[in-house]
Design a protein around this motif. Sequence first.
Motif, PDB file in Angstrom:
ATOM      1  N   UNK A   1      -2.406  12.264   7.327  1.00  0.00           N
ATOM      2  CA  UNK A   1      -1.445  11.350   7.934  1.00  0.00           C
ATOM      3  C   UNK A   1      -1.896   9.898   7.893  1.00  0.00           C
ATOM      4  N   UNK A   2      -3.210   9.690   7.893  1.00  0.00           N
ATOM      5  CA  UNK A   2      -3.735   8.350   8.139  1.00  0.00           C
ATOM      6  C   UNK A   2      -4.032   8.201   9.626  1.00  0.00           C
TER       7      UNK A   2
ATOM      8  N   UNK B   1      -2.889   7.427   4.868  1.00  0.00           N
ATOM      9  CA  UNK B   1      -3.441   8.708   4.449  1.00  0.00           C
ATOM     10  C   UNK B   1      -2.902   9.144   3.101  1.00  0.00           C
ATOM     11  N   UNK B   2      -3.092  10.432   2.804  1.00  0.00           N
ATOM     12  CA  UNK B   2      -2.703  10.945   1.495  1.00  0.00           C
ATOM     13  C   UNK B   2      -1.187  11.001   1.315  1.00  0.00           C
TER      14      UNK B   2
ATOM     15  N   UNK C   1       0.813  -1.212   0.000  1.00  0.00           N
ATOM     16  CA  UNK C   1       0.000   0.000   0.000  1.00  0.00           C
ATOM     17  C   UNK C   1       0.850   1.267   0.000  1.00  0.00           C
ATOM     18  N   UNK C   2       2.171   1.136   0.170  1.00  0.00           N
ATOM     19  CA  UNK C   2       3.030   2.297   0.340  1.00  0.00           C
ATOM     20  C   UNK C   2       4.018   2.486  -0.818  1.00  0.00           C
TER      21      UNK C   2
ATOM     22  N   UNK D   1      -0.900   8.419  17.016  1.00  0.00           N
ATOM     23  CA  UNK D   1      -2.218   8.910  17.412  1.00  0.00           C
ATOM     24  C   UNK D   1      -3.196   7.755  17.435  1.00  0.00           C
ATOM     25  N   UNK D   2      -4.251   7.919  18.249  1.00  0.00           N
ATOM     26  CA  UNK D   2      -5.343   6.944  18.316  1.00  0.00           C
ATOM     27  C   UNK D   2      -4.841   5.525  18.552  1.00  0.00           C
ATOM     28  N   UNK D   3      -3.780   5.371  19.344  1.00  0.00           N
ATOM     29  CA  UNK D   3      -3.259   4.047  19.626  1.00  0.00           C
ATOM     30  C   UNK D   3      -2.466   3.437  18.494  1.00  0.00           C
ATOM     31  N   UNK D   4      -2.111   4.240  17.471  1.00  0.00           N
ATOM     32  CA  UNK D   4      -1.366   3.756  16.313  1.00  0.00           C
ATOM     33  C   UNK D   4       0.019   4.388  16.316  1.00  0.00           C
ATOM     34  N   UNK D   5       1.042   3.568  16.103  1.00  0.00           N
ATOM     35  CA  UNK D   5       2.411   4.055  15.980  1.00  0.00           C
ATOM     36  C   UNK D   5       2.998   3.482  14.692  1.00  0.00           C
ATOM     37  N   UNK D   6       3.129   4.335  13.667  1.00  0.00           N
ATOM     38  CA  UNK D   6       3.538   3.884  12.339  1.00  0.00           C
ATOM     39  C   UNK D   6       4.498   4.902  11.736  1.00  0.00           C
TER      40      UNK D   6
END
Length: 683
Positions: A106-107, A125-126, A63-64, A164-169
């Motif tokens: 950001x996603x 995200x974009x 996806x990246x 953010x929101x419990x996500x670390x990427x």
Amino acid sequence: MPQHYPFSAVVGSDDMALALLLTTISPDIGGVLVRGEKGTAKSTIVRALTTVLPPIDVVAGDRFSSDPRESTTLSPDGPFASDAKTEARPVRLVELPVGVTEDRVLGSLHLERALSEGRAEYEPGLLARAHRGILYVDEVNLLHDHLVDLLLDAAAMGRSTVERDGVSVEHAARFVLVGTMNPEEGELRPQLLDRFGLTVEVAASRDPAVRVDVVRRRLAYDADPDGFAATYDDAERALTARIVKSQEIVGTVHLSEQALWKIAEVCAAFDVDGMRADIVTARTAVAHAAWHGRTEVTREDIRAAARLALPHRRRRNPFDAPGLDEDLLDQVLGDDELPPEPPPEGDDQGDDDPIPGDAPEQAPEDDTHSEPGQPEALDDGTSEAPCDSTATPDEVQDHPAPAPTGSEDTTQATVTAGDPYRTKVFTVRGTGTGAAGRRSRAITQFGHRVGTTRPDGSGGSIHLIETIRAAAPHQAIRGRTTGALRFRGDDLRVASHEGKEANLILFCVDASGSMAARTRMEQVKTAILSLLLDAYRRRDKVGLVTFRGGAAELALPPTHSVEIAARRLAELPAGGRTPLAEGLLEAARVLEVERVRDPRRRPLLVVLTDGRATAGADAVARSHQAARLLAAHNVGAVVIDCESGPMRLGLARTLAEHLLAEHVPVAEVSVSALTHTVHERVA
């Protein structure tokens, strides 16, 4: 679906087309900013660019858009096997809308899977989608500051980090940033402006033949998009082949020491900040040489690169005119082609060897031109002595003001402003809900969290805890016994933040005879110019109402362009009687129109006057009545008192009382002057 307008069919935008092509040949240049008036095909040519770019290879299913040639990839979908399948796909053009939310850029947490399956999964995200492609921002100057910060981080680091929101990427985010803007809508923040490698000014051609050709082609395209595009197939394929060849040889182009010294001389001559200008100019010159099939950077390559890389780096404030003095550029480059680089002479070369660029054959050039760092031809118009905004009453008496009443003074004079200074911060009372900015308190989508609300369609970050708390009491009614929670739309809660908003700053300026004394008008114009610079930094809209003689005039309808406001201010004459009531009523009319157009943007009325009303019968009473009308509509206001001299009537203070406005003497608009006054009073 109709095809995009062909890239090679665009007429009259040669510099823009060249800048876009050079950044695709060498993405390290850093992107393109296109400035220009409406209707100049800015968006058309950017969207057409992807149709001529060669496809790129990516890891299949990633996806990246990871490059299979990279030994290590920064992709959350990795790692990938060395023999992972690959696929070719077109270069993406990702458009970033001005009103996009931070989580879309950001996603963020994949909300559906988090609520239905209880899994914390990242949804790209974009920025992830734009990796190895083009990120296009139309009206980039209207982008909110927090989104500008995100782009700055990604452009500088080549990656995006999401916490953010419990996500670390963390994932790669290398893209060509292309922005278009209309300068009439306001300028860019200097930090983002400097991140654009190249800048181009576009304007509609004044040649009737070119204009006819543009219209003819556009009408043909609208009538038959596919047929029109087919006529340019050969030109498009040839352009793609040339881009491929340029990308292949760009890494072999030689930048000689002489060329590097010449680039440094050019950048020093134009007094640009930092070293990014030198680096970008060098990269652009190399890409320009590759575009023309050369393997050695020439004088013409450096000239073309400087024209694109330097204009936006010469500006010190938004009032400086953009552009580049091409006569000075030619003077620094000289008439002779760059000399060939001397062959190496072995290890016996000592420290006393001549520096490249100081060869004997360049001595005549040094004799006939100014020093690279101090060009005599460079005139940026900043040689005026600064205005003393804290002039004493005795100094003002050198140019006495006319009496409050009497025969009309028909003298007209235009006075220039001095250098702007840092001003006191004026804000609107209370808490608003306007667009994010940097002036007054407001409930916005960003800032410190102060509570939660139900979504109103304007976006915002989801408050997961409060959403669960809203749904929990209803689980039994909804038939849940075990498993995941059951949610409905009205359970959703978004975070409410308190931050700063941008405002409409409407200047209402007294340009009558009582203000026409040179020292006083210079002081007033300097104060307005300083307040305009402050409005630019705080992302406000500005407007200008003036009154003199027997009427008031809307000199500048509200706009984001403080550059235009500064030009109107410079042209402002003074003289005649003082129709103060008419000025305030015109300001009330403008604010009412703007309230309908943009109801969330709160206004701040800044009245600059000595308070004398001399036009018409009952001039003073009518001006006070107009002030009370504005106060009844809760218009935030500031009265900047321009009266000076030992005998003061205090009329501006009385006006401020009727207007329910803050009263500030013009000498105390400056932060330094205000601080000095406070220290004196405390002492």
